[in-house]
Design an enzyme around this catalytic site. Structure first.
Site, mmCIF file in Angstrom:
data_model
loop_
_atom_site.group_PDB
_atom_site.id
_atom_site.type_symbol
_atom_site.label_atom_id
_atom_site.label_comp_id
_atom_site.label_asym_id
_atom_site.label_seq_id
_atom_site.Cartn_x
_atom_site.Cartn_y
_atom_site.Cartn_z
ATOM 1 N N TYR A 4 81.386 -74.196 55.165
ATOM 2 C CA TYR A 4 81.794 -73.636 53.944
ATOM 3 C C TYR A 4 83.339 -74.074 53.755
ATOM 4 C CZ TYR A 4 78.030 -70.398 52.920
ATOM 5 O OH TYR A 4 76.938 -69.595 52.522
ATOM 6 N N LYS A 48 83.803 -42.598 72.742
ATOM 7 C CA LYS A 48 83.796 -42.519 71.335
ATOM 8 C C LYS A 48 83.348 -43.643 70.551
ATOM 9 C CE LYS A 48 88.646 -43.746 70.851
ATOM 10 N NZ LYS A 48 90.003 -43.292 69.930
#
Length: 354
Positions: free
Chosen positions: A250, A33
């Site tokens: 950052y 899946k």
């Protein structure tokens, strides 16, 4: 060409499937899946087609993709079907289906079908997510039999805490399952990946290996012989030196404490590498240990090359794989390997047979 890529080792996939089936005994449905947990459902199913006892997916569309790709082995729909049209499609394509609530049972009873379907009747043994509880299991089984629409009925349940070997929850769920199904004929399926590896008491007719197929050990004490199927890798695309006291990336989270040689790597959170990993998260550069420094950005991340003077432009960087277990990255990011593997995107995918 951007060097970010995911290498999928189909030999490792087959190795892990055989390990699961040997450890559990009986038969095993390979769970593919969610695009085989990010590894490519059709390619993985084809690699296992001549060896697996069958496959499991979440819902109809995932199964139809496999059928269209030539997979004619049994396929189980773990969520079952959602309406009458899906039920007819599932029967037409010879799919097995889970029945886990009253409306699905009624749908089977009232819908004409061209032929009988195989049903996996789900028992809620304590996860409290899906399935029939206790005294409701026997009547549900009887109604399936009386419907005239069902071929074989497999009795199943799902464990909530099989990856916690110190807890008694799994044994308690087994006891509830046995009590709810006492006297009912038919095969049983209870073991997911963690139960296959850690709970011999959970061995029944069918296993359902999922995450272990892809080499991520669900148990806290690894060492079960699994092989990593996905290697997420890229390369150094630029190098710079920063002085002590200079920030990087950052927010300036990392500040150099010494002259630091920084490698810029073509991999970021838009590719599926988690933004939340801290400084010090491991990577491997040409097979040698290094670490993330600075915050992961959308397209790039930065690593410490100070102790690797011969590494530089073009050096291969493994983000996870054989040398850097995906579980270590998941732990650093505060998540699980399932999520990381399913989230890989945008990178090139290459299938290899080592």
């Amino acid at each position: 060409m951007r060097p970010a890529r995911a290498l999928i080792d189909l030999s490792a996939l087959r190795h892990n499937y055989h390990l699961a089936r040997e450890r559990h005994g009986g038969r095993a449905l390979a769970v593919v899946k969610a695009n085989a947990y990010g590894h490519g459902a059709l390619r993985c199913a084809r690699a296992l087609h001549d060896e697996a006892d069958g496959f499991a997916v979440a819902f109809l569309a995932e199964a139809l993709e496999l059928r269209a790709g030539g997979i004619d082995a049994p396929i189980l729909l773990l969520e079952g079907v959602f309406d009458v049209a899906e039920l007819a499609e599932a029967a037409r394509h010879r799919l097995w289906m889970v029945v886990h609530h009253e409306e699905q049972l009624r749908m089977l009873e009232r819908t004409p079908l061209a032929g009988p379907v195989d049903v996996w009747l789900k028992v809620n043994s304590g996860m409290n997510r899906a399935g029939f509880v206790g005294d409701a299991v026997g009547p549900a089984w009887q109604r399936l039999q009386a419907s005239g629409k069902v071929g074989r009925i497999v009795l199943m349940t799902h464990f909530a805490r099989a990856d916690e070997p110190e807890r008694e929850t799994t044994l308690e769920q087994l006891q509830r399952f046995e009590a709810a199904t006492a006297g009912l004929p038919g095969e049983r399926s209870v073991a997911n990946s963690a139960a296959i590896l850690g709970w011999p008491q959970a061995r029944r007719d069918w296993a359902r290996p999922g995450i272990l197929l892809y080499g991520a050990d669900p148990m806290p004490a690894e060492g079960n012989g699994l092989r990593a199927v996905m290697t997420l890798e890229s390369a150094v695309m630029a190098v710079r030196e920063i002085a002590p006291g200079e920030p990087l990336g950052y927010g300036g989270r990392f500040v150099a404490e010494r002259p630091t040689r920084v490698g810029l790597v073509a991999m970021g959170y838009a590719d599926g590498y988690p933004r939340t990993v801290p400084d010090g998260t491991p990577v491997a550069v040409e097979g040698r240990a290094s670490r993330i420094i600075g915050r992961v950005s959308m397209d790039m991340l930065t690593i410490d090359l100070t102790e690797l003077p011969d590494a530089g432009l073009g050096s291969r960087v493994e983000l996870w794989g054989d040398q850097v277990p995906v579980n270590r990255i998941a732990q650093a990011a505060g998540t699980i390997a399932y999520e990381l593997l399913c989230n890989v995107k945008r990178v090139g995918v290459e299938y290899v047979r080592r």
